[in-house]
Design an enzyme around this catalytic site. Structure first.
Site, PDB file in Angstrom:
ATOM      1  CE1 TYR A  23      -7.950   1.068  24.777  1.00  0.00           C
ATOM      2  CE2 TYR A  23      -9.390   2.189  26.335  1.00  0.00           C
ATOM      3  CZ  TYR A  23      -8.752   2.150  25.102  1.00  0.00           C
ATOM      4  OH  TYR A  23      -8.909   3.170  24.217  1.00  0.00           O
ATOM      5  CG  HIS A  98     -21.592  -5.790  57.413  1.00  0.00           C
ATOM      6  ND1 HIS A  98     -20.258  -6.109  57.390  1.00  0.00           N
ATOM      7  CD2 HIS A  98     -21.701  -4.614  58.093  1.00  0.00           C
ATOM      8  CE1 HIS A  98     -19.571  -5.169  58.037  1.00  0.00           C
ATOM      9  NE2 HIS A  98     -20.422  -4.246  58.468  1.00  0.00           N
ATOM     10  CG  HIS A 181       9.384  31.274  25.466  1.00  0.00           C
ATOM     11  ND1 HIS A 181       8.559  31.382  26.555  1.00  0.00           N
ATOM     12  CD2 HIS A 181      10.647  31.455  25.931  1.00  0.00           C
ATOM     13  CE1 HIS A 181       9.285  31.636  27.635  1.00  0.00           C
ATOM     14  NE2 HIS A 181      10.552  31.673  27.287  1.00  0.00           N
ATOM     15  CB  SER A 305      -6.170   9.245   8.166  1.00  0.00           C
ATOM     16  OG  SER A 305      -7.325   9.905   7.687  1.00  0.00           O
ATOM     17  CE  LYS A 311      -3.445  12.673   9.599  1.00  0.00           C
ATOM     18  NZ  LYS A 311      -4.597  13.305  10.266  1.00  0.00           N
ATOM     19  CB  SER A 350     -16.618   2.508  52.537  1.00  0.00           C
ATOM     20  OG  SER A 350     -16.953   1.207  52.111  1.00  0.00           O
ATOM     21  NE  ARG A 354     -16.890  -1.683  47.294  1.00  0.00           N
ATOM     22  CZ  ARG A 354     -17.136  -1.703  48.592  1.00  0.00           C
ATOM     23  NH1 ARG A 354     -17.193  -0.550  49.253  1.00  0.00           N
ATOM     24  NH2 ARG A 354     -17.319  -2.828  49.248  1.00  0.00           N
TER      25      ARG A 354
END
Length: 489
Positions: A23, A98, A181, A305, A311, A350, A354
């Site tokens: 994607y 760091h 319903h 399908s 389909k 931290s 991410r």
């Protein structure tokens, strides 16, 4: 089974996750805002602006102001930040172990090129001056998230809601058998039902658009201790406030080492709520497709399908449901985790932050799928009309309601209207003739009898078409162009 060749050694590297693999084209705009290189670029931006702010306002006595040319050159470091800078900072981080310190050293090297004079060497000491890493990080994340939401996510979400509002307007008059319903219920129109969802989504968008992004710059435990020790005469709260506001953020005056992240929890809750309403839209559209109320336009060469040629599966809406669920799982854990911190600081936030890009990425992917799914629908009014015509019993409601109104005014023979309609309709299918015969045998006033006798399930929609207009009167939504492009499900 023979040992398979490792895919981990492939060049270029193969993405582990779907967002950076299958994607990638959809979520690519988020890379500029929420990737690790984007974080380092934003850290560089914050450090540059802090240096300029300190010198421009002469906070540290005896330090000269940077010239306009030097300020421009420093800001160009941010504007031209690219692969070479990413690699340079990564190499430095291998040494420093760091990440924020690596950005500091990177910028000091750039400043030496911009202001190389011997007497200017001290300027480099004002890079990261009196800052803890969280001073830089909290501001960077606030700016990154703000950019991602304002420039990418909100744009896509507004396009979707505008598209939905257009559909609601187009289908405002198309009668639809409601299902409460799961049972046949008082008719409405397809446009009104889509307008309800557009209205709900638009309301959440206004909340997201109004989000407040907070930031702080006050040192290792939020006390301005180092600041006061270095320059005791400066008004450090004022310096901090004006700097944070200069960045376009809201100043948080009271924190521990970290900015408390409450604004993030609020924002992610609002986006998650938008996602949940959008999930509701997906399940409703899926159901309408299942009932035959929408036909899916077949894309060129698409396969519904692998074994059933007839389909066309509602894959866009199913894909969106899955991605919305993943997004909300991440948004929920972000919101609940980020507001917690042991005493003055721990590093849970931290690692957690991410994942912001992934959370928004799955939501963005869902938005893309829903847009393309809606674009592939054709309403089938004939199918909706057939279901309405097969359920004349839904007119028991208006008949008994009219009888009750007349009975309240003393019109004779209007006793037990609900019970009489219940006997006629419950558990039974009736048609137009049965209903009309019943109405004409009630002894109603002529005008009431005629109104009810000519009523049909397709005309019993109340104010549904007019209610669509509330989309415009309630603040409206931005309209969209027709979505284009084809991507994988």
């Amino acid at each position: 089974m023979a040992r398979m060749q490792s895919l981990a050694d492939a060049t270029p590297p193969i993405a582990l996750g779907a967002l950076d693999g299958r994607y990638r084209p959809v979520i690519a705009p988020l890379v500029d805002h929420l990737s690790e290189p984007a974080l380092n670029r934003m850290r560089t931006h914050v450090e540059v602006e802090w240096l300029i702010h300190l010198t421009e306002h002469e906070v540290v006595p005896g330090v000269r102001r940077l010239s306009a040319q030097e300020q421009t050159a420093l800001r160009e470091v941010v504007e031209t930040f690219g692969p070479d800078e990413i690699e340079e900072i990564a190499a430095t981080e291998k040494v420093t172990q760091h990440d924020v310190k690596a950005v500091e050293y990177f910028l000091k090297a750039r400043l030496q090129q911009i202001a190389p004079a011997e007497e200017d060497r001290g300027l480099a000491e004002l890079i990261h001056f009196c800052c803890t890493s969280e001073d830089i990080n909290n501001l960077s994340y606030a700016l990154m998230v703000k950019g991602a939401v304002d420039q990418v996510w909100l744009s896509a979400a507004r396009d979707l809601v505008g598209q939905l509002a257009d559909m609601a307007d187009d289908l405002r008059e198309v009668p639809l058998l409601a299902h409460t319903h799961g049972q046949p219920a008082t008719p409405t129109t397809m446009g009104k039902e889509l307008a309800v969802l557009a209205h709900r989504l638009g309301r959440q968008l206004r909340r997201v658009a109004g989000a407040e992004y907070l930031g702080k710059l006050n040192g290792a435990t939020g006390t301005y201790g180092a600041h006061l020790a270095a320059v005791p005469d400066a008004d450090w709260q004022q310096v901090s406030r004006t700097f944070v506001e200069h960045l376009g953020l809201t100043w948080n005056p009271l924190t521990t080492q970290i900015e408390s992240h409450d604004w993030q929890a609020e924002l992610y809750a609002d986006i998650a709520r938008f996602n949940r309403v959008l999930h509701n839209l997906c399940t409703d559209i899926w159901s309408y497709i299942s009932l035959g109320y929408f036909a899916q336009v077949r894309g060129q060469g698409s396969v519904g399908s692998s074994t059933m040629p007839h389909k066309v599966n509602p894959i866009r809406f199913e894909n969106a449901e899955a991605n919305l669920e993943v997004s909300n799982a991440l948004l929920d854990v972000l919101a609940t985790t980020l507001v917690q911190s042991r005493l003055q600081r721990d590093l849970t936030d931290s690692s957690m932050q991410r994942n912001i890009g992934t959370a928004l990425g799955h939501s963005l992917l869902a938005l893309d799928n829903v847009r393309r799914g809606l674009a592939g629908l054709d309403a089938a009014p004939e199918a909706m009309a057939a279901d309405l015509d097969a359920n004349w019993e839904v007119l028991g409601e208006p008949v008994q309601s009219a009888m009750r109104a007349l009975g309240a005014r003393g019109v004779p023979r209007m006793e037990a209207p609900y019970e009489r309609l219940k006997e006629l309709t419950r558990g039974r299918r009736i048609g137009q003739s049965e209903l009309v015969d019943f109405v004409r045998g009630l002894g109603l006033p002529p005008e009431v009898q005629e109104r009810l006798a000519t009523l049909t399930p397709a005309t019993y929609v109340g104010l549904a078409p007019t209610l669509v207009d509330h989309l415009a009167r309630s603040g409206g939504v931005e309209r969209t162009e027709d979505p284009t492009g084809v991507g994988p499900a």
